[in-house]
Design an enzyme around this catalytic site. Structure first.
Site, PDB file in Angstrom:
ATOM      1  N   CYS A 283      -4.653   2.523  -3.829  1.00 26.68           N
ATOM      2  CA  CYS A 283      -3.381   2.950  -3.234  1.00 26.68           C
ATOM      3  C   CYS A 283      -2.275   1.923  -3.480  1.00 26.68           C
ATOM      4  O   CYS A 283      -1.395   1.724  -2.645  1.00 26.68           O
ATOM      5  CB  CYS A 283      -3.526   3.227  -1.737  1.00 26.68           C
ATOM      6  SG  CYS A 283      -4.576   4.634  -1.349  1.00 26.68           S
TER       7      CYS A 283
ATOM      8  N   HIS B 204       0.855  -1.179   0.000  1.00 29.48           N
ATOM      9  CA  HIS B 204       0.000   0.000   0.000  1.00 29.48           C
ATOM     10  C   HIS B 204       0.897   1.236   0.000  1.00 29.48           C
ATOM     11  O   HIS B 204       2.022   1.208   0.505  1.00 29.48           O
ATOM     12  CB  HIS B 204      -0.872  -0.036   1.266  1.00 29.48           C
ATOM     13  CG  HIS B 204      -1.958   0.988   1.324  1.00 29.48           C
ATOM     14  ND1 HIS B 204      -1.711   2.313   1.638  1.00 29.48           N
ATOM     15  CD2 HIS B 204      -3.295   0.891   1.133  1.00 29.48           C
ATOM     16  CE1 HIS B 204      -2.855   2.976   1.639  1.00 29.48           C
ATOM     17  NE2 HIS B 204      -3.834   2.145   1.333  1.00 29.48           N
TER      18      HIS B 204
ATOM     19  N   GLN C  73      -5.363  -4.951   6.769  1.00 26.60           N
ATOM     20  CA  GLN C  73      -6.348  -5.877   6.196  1.00 26.60           C
ATOM     21  C   GLN C  73      -6.320  -7.259   6.855  1.00 26.60           C
ATOM     22  O   GLN C  73      -6.991  -8.176   6.384  1.00 26.60           O
ATOM     23  CB  GLN C  73      -6.105  -6.030   4.692  1.00 26.60           C
ATOM     24  CG  GLN C  73      -6.195  -4.750   3.897  1.00 26.60           C
ATOM     25  CD  GLN C  73      -7.592  -4.142   3.889  1.00 26.60           C
ATOM     26  OE1 GLN C  73      -8.582  -4.807   4.166  1.00 26.60           O
ATOM     27  NE2 GLN C  73      -7.674  -2.859   3.566  1.00 26.60           N
TER      28      GLN C  73
ATOM     29  N   ASP D 262       2.209  -4.454   7.995  1.00 24.43           N
ATOM     30  CA  ASP D 262       1.001  -3.656   7.762  1.00 24.43           C
ATOM     31  C   ASP D 262      -0.193  -4.588   7.939  1.00 24.43           C
ATOM     32  O   ASP D 262      -0.508  -5.400   7.070  1.00 24.43           O
ATOM     33  CB  ASP D 262       1.047  -3.070   6.354  1.00 24.43           C
ATOM     34  CG  ASP D 262      -0.229  -2.328   5.962  1.00 24.43           C
ATOM     35  OD1 ASP D 262      -1.222  -2.401   6.718  1.00 24.43           O
ATOM     36  OD2 ASP D 262      -0.235  -1.698   4.888  1.00 24.43           O
TER      37      ASP D 262
ATOM     38  N   LYS E 267     -11.431  -0.054  10.041  1.00 22.74           N
ATOM     39  CA  LYS E 267     -11.542  -1.254   9.224  1.00 22.74           C
ATOM     40  C   LYS E 267     -11.917  -2.478  10.063  1.00 22.74           C
ATOM     41  O   LYS E 267     -11.977  -3.597   9.547  1.00 22.74           O
ATOM     42  CB  LYS E 267     -10.223  -1.521   8.480  1.00 22.74           C
ATOM     43  CG  LYS E 267      -9.824  -0.435   7.493  1.00 22.74           C
ATOM     44  CD  LYS E 267      -8.528  -0.796   6.785  1.00 22.74           C
ATOM     45  CE  LYS E 267      -7.944   0.376   6.003  1.00 22.74           C
ATOM     46  NZ  LYS E 267      -8.757   0.772   4.839  1.00 22.74           N
TER      47      LYS E 267
END
Length: 415
Positions: A373, A130, A210, A207, A233
């Site tokens: 992104c 991302h 997600q 990261d 999220k």
């Protein structure tokens, strides 16, 4: 198919916690499939925010009065709850509240990267990063003279781990890798990457934007040095992100922001820094959001993260199966039957993703369209943009059927 077809979740019951899902556009009930961008917020979390402002609203750590003490305890306890959620045994000292995943990335890049990186150092990323990771480390590398290198993504959307072992070397100072790709749905082997990084005395930044909302994540099992994710999220509020960092690393790092709250002692000549995690939370922090994020952790744990993961995987597999029956739809990322996160990116032949999204919106089907992104990844895939359907706890196979039907409408419109 009705809402009850999920093998693992009582979706019909869960949907009652999300009144927004009852909204209608043009007589059609909304089908919300943009969860990788932002999930909806359940009533218990909304009530927690409202209750804070109704009963406990005060600044933390600064007042001796009752409201300030109550707000401070709730805010500090929220750090502990988030630590528990991701398996951080260091508790609140390893949990920094930020604005979002992007700020968490920047915090480490500036507070650690600017001080530690030099022309002889390398930062290893992946081609599916991302922009929050890719652009941040790219720009820090430019400031420090360091070099960014990228682990290849194979045709099937998975990382080339042989290439990873080749380019992570003793010159590598940081490996920054997305846990679950927000474009491909690929679940990266972050634990294996951590082992490779640590073999070369490098840190690893995961990261988790997600992954933490959708599957069990244990930072100590992964052996991540840093991990970041966002509240919005994972059924939480906007405006709050989390940075997990191993205590001994955070203690060595300089602050990213200066001002009130993050100091211990100040003179006209110098200052010393507060204890963890407050050293990194300058100014009035995200109090209501932090307390609400703790409630979101409770909400998700009450459902069960393993069950959430299985539900999303079932929806993603079902969507892939439906879309791949269509000869003119190209899907991206791992194939049917392969582990992947709860999202599917795709394109309909001869229809730009933005046009497709607009037509789907006419049927009250909300998806994302663009480069998500991940512009360099889309360049590599040879497409300017893609459409993306992403799922959460309240989505159903019936909604996937509506998505496929709306794509059929678009096909006919452009025929």
């Amino acid at each position: 198919m009705g809402h009850a077809e999920s093998e693992v979740l009582d979706v019909e019951r869960l949907r009652e916690d999300f009144p927004i899902l009852q909204r209608e556009f043009g007589g059609e009930q909304v089908v919300y499939l943009d969860n990788a961008a932002t999930t909806q917020t359940p009533e218990p979390v909304v009530e927690t925010i409202a209750d804070y402002y109704r009963t406990t609203n005060a600044n933390v750590h600064r007042g001796l009065h009752q409201l300030s003490q109550e707000a401070s305890v709730a805010y500090e306890d929220a750090h502990d709850r988030v630590a528990e959620f991701i398996g951080a045994s260091g508790e609140r000292e390893e949990i920094v509240f930020t604005k979002n995943t992007t700020e968490s990335e920047n915090l480490v890049a500036y507070a650690w990267g600017l001080n530690e990186l030099g022309p002889e150092d390398e930062v290893v990323l992946t081609e599916m990063e991302h922009h929050a990771s890719l652009v941040t480390w790219q720009q820090i590398a430019k400031k420090t003279g360091a070099t960014c290198r990228y682990i290849r993504v194979d045709e099937d959307g998975t990382l080339d781990m042989d290439h990873a072992r080749e380019i992570i070397t003793d010159d590598t100072a940081m490996v920054s890798v997305v846990h679950v790709s927000n474009t491909l749905g690929t679940v990266n082997p972050v634990s294996e990457l951590a082992d490779i990084a640590h073999d070369h005395d490098s840190y690893i930044f995961v990261d988790g934007a997600q992954s933490v909302p959708n599957r069990p994540v244990d930072v100590e099992a992964i052996d991540a040095d840093f991990l970041a994710f966002s509240g919005h999220k994972m059924a939480g509020p906007t405006g709050i992100g989390v940075l997990y960092g191993k205590k001994h690393i955070l203690e060595e790092m300089e602050p990213y922001l200066y001002g009130g709250e993050m100091i211990k002692k100040v003179t006209f000549e110098d200052a010393s820094w507060n204890d963890l995690p407050w050293k990194f939370e300058a100014g009035t922090p995200v109090i209501a959001q932090g307390i609400a994020l703790a409630e979101a952790c409770d909400y998700l744990d009450n459902i069960g993260m393993e069950r959430i993961q299985r539900h999303e995987e079932q929806l993603a597999q079902y969507t892939l199966e439906q879309l791949r029956e269509e000869g003119d739809v190209e899907t991206y990322g791992p194939s049917v039957g392969t582990e992947r996160g709860g999202l599917v990116s795709f394109n309909l032949d001869s229809v730009h993703a933005h046009d497709l999204s607009s037509i789907l919106n006419d049927s009250a089907v909300a998806i994302r369209a663009g480069d998500h992104c991940t512009q360099p990844l889309h360049d590599k895939m040879g497409v300017p943009a893609s459409a993306r359907a992403s799922f959460y706890i309240y989505n159903t196979r019936e909604e996937v059927d509506k998505l496929v039907s709306a794509i059929d409408d678009a096909r006919q419109l452009f025929a």
